[in-house]
Design a protein around this motif. Structure first.
Motif, short mmCIF file in Angstrom:
data_model
loop_
_atom_site.label_atom_id
_atom_site.label_comp_id
_atom_site.label_asym_id
_atom_site.label_seq_id
_atom_site.Cartn_x
_atom_site.Cartn_y
_atom_site.Cartn_z
N UNK A 76 -11.14 8.81 -5.76
CA UNK A 76 -10.90 8.56 -4.34
C UNK A 76 -10.39 7.14 -4.09
N UNK A 77 -9.50 7.02 -3.11
CA UNK A 77 -8.97 5.71 -2.74
C UNK A 77 -9.97 4.99 -1.85
N UNK A 205 -5.20 8.85 -3.21
CA UNK A 205 -6.16 9.07 -4.30
C UNK A 205 -5.49 8.98 -5.67
N UNK A 206 -6.26 8.58 -6.67
CA UNK A 206 -5.78 8.59 -8.05
C UNK A 206 -6.41 9.76 -8.80
N UNK A 207 -6.16 9.82 -10.12
CA UNK A 207 -6.77 10.87 -10.92
C UNK A 207 -6.92 10.40 -12.35
N UNK A 208 -7.90 10.98 -13.03
CA UNK A 208 -8.17 10.63 -14.43
C UNK A 208 -8.34 11.91 -15.24
N UNK A 209 -7.83 11.89 -16.47
CA UNK A 209 -7.84 13.07 -17.33
C UNK A 209 -9.22 13.28 -17.94
N UNK A 225 -5.43 9.60 -19.80
CA UNK A 225 -4.50 9.14 -18.77
C UNK A 225 -5.28 8.87 -17.48
N UNK A 226 -4.97 7.77 -16.86
CA UNK A 226 -5.60 7.40 -15.59
C UNK A 226 -4.51 6.92 -14.63
N UNK A 227 -4.43 7.56 -13.49
CA UNK A 227 -3.52 7.12 -12.42
C UNK A 227 -4.39 6.50 -11.34
N UNK A 228 -4.31 5.19 -11.21
CA UNK A 228 -5.21 4.47 -10.31
C UNK A 228 -4.94 4.84 -8.85
N UNK A 229 -6.02 4.86 -8.05
CA UNK A 229 -5.90 5.10 -6.62
C UNK A 229 -5.30 3.89 -5.92
N UNK A 230 -4.59 4.13 -4.84
CA UNK A 230 -4.01 3.06 -4.03
C UNK A 230 -4.87 2.89 -2.78
N UNK A 231 -5.47 1.72 -2.57
CA UNK A 231 -6.34 1.53 -1.39
C UNK A 231 -5.58 1.73 -0.09
N UNK A 232 -6.33 2.06 0.97
CA UNK A 232 -5.73 2.23 2.28
C UNK A 232 -5.38 0.89 2.92
#
Length: 677
Positions: A76-77, A205-209, A225-232
């Motif tokens: 979650x972001x 939101x990001x996601x992690x494998x 793999x980790x795609x970082x969340x982008x804060x609001x």
């Protein structure tokens, strides 16, 4: 012969046997060779296919395997913050946890583990029972656990306790909660500005494998793999947290004192349309509706200044023209219009300052319904304000074709028309700023997670309604209302306030209820250079006192006085010795003393305190005030007391007042500066 023949036969048979064996051997060799070739071909085929699978198709099969065993967990972001105009936090992200016990992994007795959790956070009885009967797996023990509580529980219980984080919301202040709203359990905006500004606040939101084993249990592989969340984004409002606190406190005090069932206090800057504070209180407990935006009402006499503005703009009256007000009673068709006080004649300006219904009704006949309607429409009545956020009502303003012969008089005194508190405050803002209706603003700017401004919302004029000259004339009349008319209890000597009171009958189920009223006051200050518009509405006050001048006007005065004493709020820059530095947002309900030297503005009310009356009556007669002893008072109380004496204040202390210069009992001229330490 015979012997030779026998030998020959034997030889022939031997040769035949050798040939047969040779044939059999040849057959075996052929079979072996064939089988060898076949096995070789099969092996080569397997090797080729294996090579194809491992080399040529390896990526495709690896991707298929990953697709079957891999999943993604949501990251979650961090939700953006909501800030007031001076950067003070009104809503901020917070991380909360759910607590689980894996009963088969605990190294302590499960009853002991439950009691340990219960000593830190509440545990519901049904959850205690469920854990006591659980044969295995994870059991939910508690929700809404803070990070500090999580650390304590982890340290105390150790193995067998697990935590699952979730995004939550923290509101450092209770102020403005109706406006700010709340976030739903899914992390999305649920009500108020949290919902309307969700597109900016929510982030990405990001996601992690994660991988699944043969039993479908998830695990986190190395190098996943980790795609970082982008804060609001952060949203900066036009609200001033201190003014919002003052408005909410004064409204609560007024409701408790008068027994009114609900009400509003609105503060806005007439020059920009910025909403500085909007306090709405309802007795029905609805928190998702803001009455100042969504509940229109008949304004009563607070609508009379717009009649005057229309008459002056059309050039059909003169302020000093005398009007026969019929002793306070006028029959219009089957209806009788009456005044609280009966006058024989009043000038046009005094028709407004004394709030004569009869005078206003008679003056309305000088305008056609179409012209009267046009000016009301241009002032913003009957149209949504285009705030852009939250639910707001357009109010009601009928087309002139549907008006009855009584409608012009009704509209002149604030009936047959309804408006929200915001609409009415903005219309007064147009009189205050020289005749221009402004679009209201509640959001100042949007900032990205790094603090860079990505969108700024500038002041937006809607239209010019009246000329600057007409606006100035109406302001002068409204100042007279407060100085010597129905709004005297809103006035403060040396700090000119302009405004208009209103007392309207309350409609219940389509008819006016006897003995039930709506009290209101709308005005602005300073009268000659308005920086703040104030509206106070009190619905259905009890106890027999219901006039706007008696209860709404003094509430407005108290709000303005508190605003003048507020740290960093500049209602009139001419009364500020030097600009106050922004102070850090504290955790106290009332504003304490800021760090460093701060100069407060003076309200200059000229109302002497009891101490001054006792110790400096002679000084007062000579235009001086006697300085009271302020030791031990809070910064706010001391500042408010000195402002009441018409003195300026310079704060150089911390906490409560420890000393003052000049000393208590000193005689000072109004406007002098007192240093508090």
């Amino acid at each position: 012969m015979t012997r030779f023949g026998i030998h020959s036969t034997t030889q022939i048979e031997g040769v035949a046997g050798d040939a047969e064996e040779a044939a059999i051997a040849r057959t075996h060799r052929i079979r072996h060779r064939t089988l060898g070739i076949a096995f070789t071909l099969v092996a080569l085929a397997y090797a080729g296919r294996l090579g194809e699978l491992q080399i040529l198709e390896s990526e495709a099969h690896r991707a298929r395997q990953v697709a079957q065993s891999a999943e993604w967990e949501l990251l979650p972001a961090v939700r953006g913050r909501i800030l007031d105009r001076r950067g003070r936090v009104l809503a901020a992200p917070d991380t909360r946890y759910q607590v689980f016990l894996a009963v088969n992994e605990l190294r302590v007795d499960r009853t002991e583990a439950i009691e340990t959790v219960a000593s830190v956070v509440p545990v519901a009885p049904e959850r205690r029972s469920a854990i006591a009967e659980a044969s295995g797996g994870w059991s939910l023990v508690a929700s809404d656990v803070s990070d500090e509580e999580r650390v304590r529980l982890q340290r105390t219980i150790g193995q067998g306790i697990y935590f699952e984080s979730r995004s939550a919301r923290e509101y450092p202040r209770s102020m403005g909660r109706r406006l700010i709203g709340a976030v739903g359990s899914d992390g999305q905006g649920g009500t108020g500005l949290e919902a309307d500004l969700d597109v900016w606040l929510v982030g990405q939101p990001g996601r992690a494998e994660v991988r699944l084993d043969g039993h479908r249990n998830a695990y986190r592989p190395p190098g996943r793999q980790v795609i970082e969340a982008v804060p609001g984004h952060d949203v900066v409002l036009t609200l001033d947290a201190e003014l919002q606190r003052i408005a909410e406190n004064e409204l609560a005090r007024a409701l408790a004192k008068t027994g009114a069932m609900d009400g509003d206090i609105v503060l806005l800057d007439p020059r920009t349309g910025e909403i500085l504070a909007l306090a709405s209180e309802r007795t029905d407990g609805a928190v998702d509706r803001i009455s100042g935006l969504s509940d229109p009402y008949e304004p009563g006499s607070t609508l009379k200044p717009f009649l005057l503005a229309s008459l002056l703009s059309e050039g059909v009256v003169d302020l000093d023209e005398v009007v026969d007000v019929e002793g306070g009673t006028l029959r219009v068709g089957a209806r009788v219009i009456s005044d609280v006080h009966g006058y024989d004649t009043l000038s046009v300006r005094r028709v407004i300052s004394k709030s004569s219904n009869v005078g206003a009704a008679k003056l309305s006949t000088r305008l056609t319904p179409a012209v009267q309607h046009r000016y009301l429409r241009d002032f913003g009545f009957g149209i949504r304000t285009q705030l852009g956020y939250l639910a707001e009502s357009p109010g009601r303003l009928s087309r002139p074709e549907s008006w009855t012969p009584l409608s012009p008089a009704s509209h002149a005194i604030g009936y047959e028309i309804s408006a929200t508190s915001l609409q009415l405050a903005l219309a007064y803002g147009a009189i205050a700023n020289g005749g221009v209706l402004m679009r209201p603003r509640l959001v100042r700017e949007i900032r990205d997670p790094s603090g860079r401004v990505v969108q700024r919302f500038d002041p937006t004029p809607v239209r010019r309604v009246i000329s600057a000259e007409v606006a100035a004339a109406v302001r002068g009349v409204l100042e007279e209302v407060v100085r010597e008319g129905t709004g005297t209890l809103a006035g403060m000597a040396r700090f000119a306030v302009a405004g208009k009171t209103g007392t309207a009958r309350l409609a219940v189920d389509g008819s006016y209820a006897p003995g039930r009223y709506r009290a209101s006051f709308v005005g602005f200050a300073p009268a000659d250079d308005p920086r703040i518009v104030i509206l106070t509405r009190l619905e259905d006050p009890k106890g027999g006192v219901y006039y706007g001048g008696a209860i709404a006007a003094p509430t407005s005065q108290a709000t303005l006085k508190a605003a003048l004493a507020a740290d960093g709020v500049q209602v009139d820059p001419r009364l500020v010795v030097s600009n106050a530095r922004p102070r850090p947002w504290s955790g106290e309900g009332a504003a304490g003393a800021p760090e460093g030297t701060v100069i407060f503005a003076s309200s200059g009310t000229g109302a002497a305190s009891a101490a001054n009356a006792a110790h400096g009556a002679d000084a007062s007669r000579r235009g001086l005030v006697a300085l009271p002893d302020l030791a031990g008072l809070s910064a706010r109380a001391a500042v408010a007391r000195l402002h009441a004496l018409g003195l300026r204040v310079e704060w150089r202390g911390q906490g409560r007042v420890a000393g003052q210069t000049p000393a208590p009992g000193s005689e000072l001229g109004r406007g002098a500066t007192v240093v508090l330490r």
